[in-house]
Write a protein that holds these residues in place. Structure first.
Motif, mmCIF file in Angstrom:
data_model
loop_
_atom_site.group_PDB
_atom_site.id
_atom_site.type_symbol
_atom_site.label_atom_id
_atom_site.label_comp_id
_atom_site.label_asym_id
_atom_site.label_seq_id
_atom_site.Cartn_x
_atom_site.Cartn_y
_atom_site.Cartn_z
ATOM 1 N N LYS A 259 7.180 -40.022 11.521
ATOM 2 C CA LYS A 259 6.174 -40.497 10.575
ATOM 3 C C LYS A 259 5.382 -39.362 9.932
ATOM 4 C CE LYS A 259 5.328 -44.914 12.969
ATOM 5 N NZ LYS A 259 4.289 -45.751 13.621
ATOM 6 N N ASP A 260 5.366 -38.224 10.591
ATOM 7 C CA ASP A 260 4.476 -37.139 10.196
ATOM 8 C C ASP A 260 5.256 -35.907 9.731
ATOM 9 O OD1 ASP A 260 2.401 -38.830 11.329
ATOM 10 O OD2 ASP A 260 3.092 -38.110 13.289
ATOM 11 N N LEU A 261 4.601 -35.056 8.968
ATOM 12 C CA LEU A 261 5.175 -33.768 8.580
ATOM 13 C C LEU A 261 4.621 -32.688 9.499
ATOM 14 C CD1 LEU A 261 5.218 -33.545 4.671
ATOM 15 C CD2 LEU A 261 7.169 -33.805 6.213
ATOM 16 N N TYR A 262 5.487 -31.753 9.874
ATOM 17 C CA TYR A 262 5.096 -30.655 10.749
ATOM 18 C C TYR A 262 5.379 -29.332 10.042
ATOM 19 C CZ TYR A 262 5.103 -34.377 14.197
ATOM 20 O OH TYR A 262 4.842 -35.554 14.866
ATOM 21 N N LEU A 263 4.420 -28.439 10.107
ATOM 22 C CA LEU A 263 4.544 -27.135 9.463
ATOM 23 C C LEU A 263 4.385 -26.043 10.515
ATOM 24 C CD1 LEU A 263 4.591 -25.194 7.005
ATOM 25 C CD2 LEU A 263 2.122 -25.507 6.866
ATOM 26 N N LEU A 264 5.336 -25.140 10.556
ATOM 27 C CA LEU A 264 5.238 -23.966 11.416
ATOM 28 C C LEU A 264 5.382 -22.736 10.539
ATOM 29 C CD1 LEU A 264 7.494 -26.160 12.839
ATOM 30 C CD2 LEU A 264 6.775 -24.805 14.817
ATOM 31 N N HIS A 265 4.465 -21.816 10.667
ATOM 32 C CA HIS A 265 4.620 -20.595 9.878
ATOM 33 C C HIS A 265 4.092 -19.381 10.621
ATOM 34 C CE1 HIS A 265 0.551 -19.527 8.266
ATOM 35 N NE2 HIS A 265 0.309 -20.802 8.389
ATOM 36 N N LYS A 266 4.816 -18.290 10.433
ATOM 37 C CA LYS A 266 4.397 -16.997 10.953
ATOM 38 C C LYS A 266 4.128 -16.093 9.751
ATOM 39 C CE LYS A 266 5.895 -12.982 13.681
ATOM 40 N NZ LYS A 266 7.039 -12.328 14.362
ATOM 41 N N SER A 267 2.939 -15.524 9.711
ATOM 42 C CA SER A 267 2.557 -14.675 8.583
ATOM 43 C C SER A 267 2.141 -13.298 9.060
ATOM 44 C CB SER A 267 1.402 -15.314 7.806
ATOM 45 O OG SER A 267 1.809 -16.512 7.195
ATOM 46 N N MET A 268 2.237 -12.340 8.158
ATOM 47 C CA MET A 268 1.776 -10.988 8.469
ATOM 48 C C MET A 268 0.926 -10.464 7.322
ATOM 49 S SD MET A 268 5.255 -8.726 8.017
ATOM 50 C CE MET A 268 6.277 -8.800 6.534
ATOM 51 N N ARG A 269 -0.026 -9.618 7.672
ATOM 52 C CA ARG A 269 -0.871 -8.949 6.695
ATOM 53 C C ARG A 269 -0.653 -7.450 6.785
ATOM 54 N NH1 ARG A 269 -6.703 -11.990 7.721
ATOM 55 N NH2 ARG A 269 -6.320 -13.815 6.416
ATOM 56 N N GLY A 270 -0.749 -6.800 5.644
ATOM 57 C CA GLY A 270 -0.569 -5.350 5.611
ATOM 58 C C GLY A 270 -0.963 -4.816 4.258
ATOM 59 N N ASP A 271 -0.326 -3.744 3.867
ATOM 60 C CA ASP A 271 -0.648 -3.125 2.577
ATOM 61 C C ASP A 271 -0.297 -4.061 1.423
ATOM 62 O OD1 ASP A 271 -1.455 -0.849 3.915
ATOM 63 O OD2 ASP A 271 0.498 0.150 3.690
ATOM 64 N N VAL A 272 -1.047 -3.943 0.348
ATOM 65 C CA VAL A 272 -0.711 -4.651 -0.887
ATOM 66 C C VAL A 272 0.708 -4.236 -1.298
ATOM 67 C CG1 VAL A 272 -1.262 -4.801 -3.345
ATOM 68 C CG2 VAL A 272 -3.097 -4.856 -1.635
#
Length: 222
Positions: free
Chosen positions: A183-196
């Motif tokens: 019935k539901d939507l599931y979101l999994l995400h892996k993100s990274m931050r660094g230099d522009v």
């Protein structure tokens, strides 16, 4: 046809919550969030009860749960390396659930709408590379790379800084999987931050996306 106008508004509202991932101040991790591992979940280090189903994944050694919240039909759990926090992270894993959304939008439609809304939080160019359909325990899913070449670096208030503040902007990019549950939507995400970075040379692309996400998988949804 899925994603009628009213449903699309709901998707965008849900995404406005998603874009807060990693921008809030952290709160205490809830030790009772995980369910015991066993049987079908023996291969997963974490199993989260999200609405009517159980979502399994592997959390790498040296990571911690930094935030958990459920309100207004949206579930969120966020994880960062042990020496980092939600107001100062280099890598983040976020699990979200959107109650009742599976009948309104497909995983691909959700990611398309999310990429459209993502521009509002991005000071540079949005990078959106569709990786195609996937399945998690027979449930339909879609995966993509989504990022921003120049993202405002917002720090949440702490006991030392009573107000939110910003520092030098960074590039931010991640691997996103949306799965349609019963019935539901599931979101999994892996993100990274660094230099522009530049939009034509993002640090995360299809060629290295499998290595980037491999430590967290395989995902399960029962």
């Amino acid at each position: 046809m899925k994603l009628a106008l009213s449903a699309r508004v709901g998707v965008i509202q849900g995404i406005s919550v998603l874009l807060l991932c990693g921008l809030m101040g952290s709160e205490s991790a809830q030790a009772t969030l995980d369910k015991p591992r066993g049987g079908d979940y023996a291969s997963h280090s974490h199993v989260l009860p999200v609405f009517g189903q159980q979502l399994g994944f592997n959390l790498p050694s040296g990571w911690k749960q930094a935030h958990h919240e459920e309100r207004d039909g949206v579930f969120m759990a966020e994880f960062v390396p042990e020496l980092e926090a939600l107001n100062q992270w280099s890598t983040l894993f976020c699990v979200q659930g959107f109650k009742g959304m599976a009948e309104s939008a497909s995983p691909k439609q959700f990611l398309d709408a999310m990429a459209e809304a993502y521009q509002a939080a991005c000071d540079g160019e949005v990078v959106y590379q569709k990786l195609g359909a996937t399945q998690v325990d027979g449930h339909e899913g879609f995966q993509a790379i989504l990022g921003c070449t120049t993202m405002p670096h917002v720090h949440g208030a702490t006991q030392f800084n009573p107000s939110d503040f910003t520092s030098n902007p960074q590039g931010e990019i991640g691997y996103y999987t949306v799965v349609s549950g019963k019935k539901d939507l599931y979101l999994l995400h892996k993100s990274m931050r660094g230099d522009v970075f530049s939009a034509d040379k993002p640090p995360l692309q299809a060629a290295n996306s499998a290595d980037f996400i491999s430590a967290l998988g395989p995902f399960s949804l029962k």
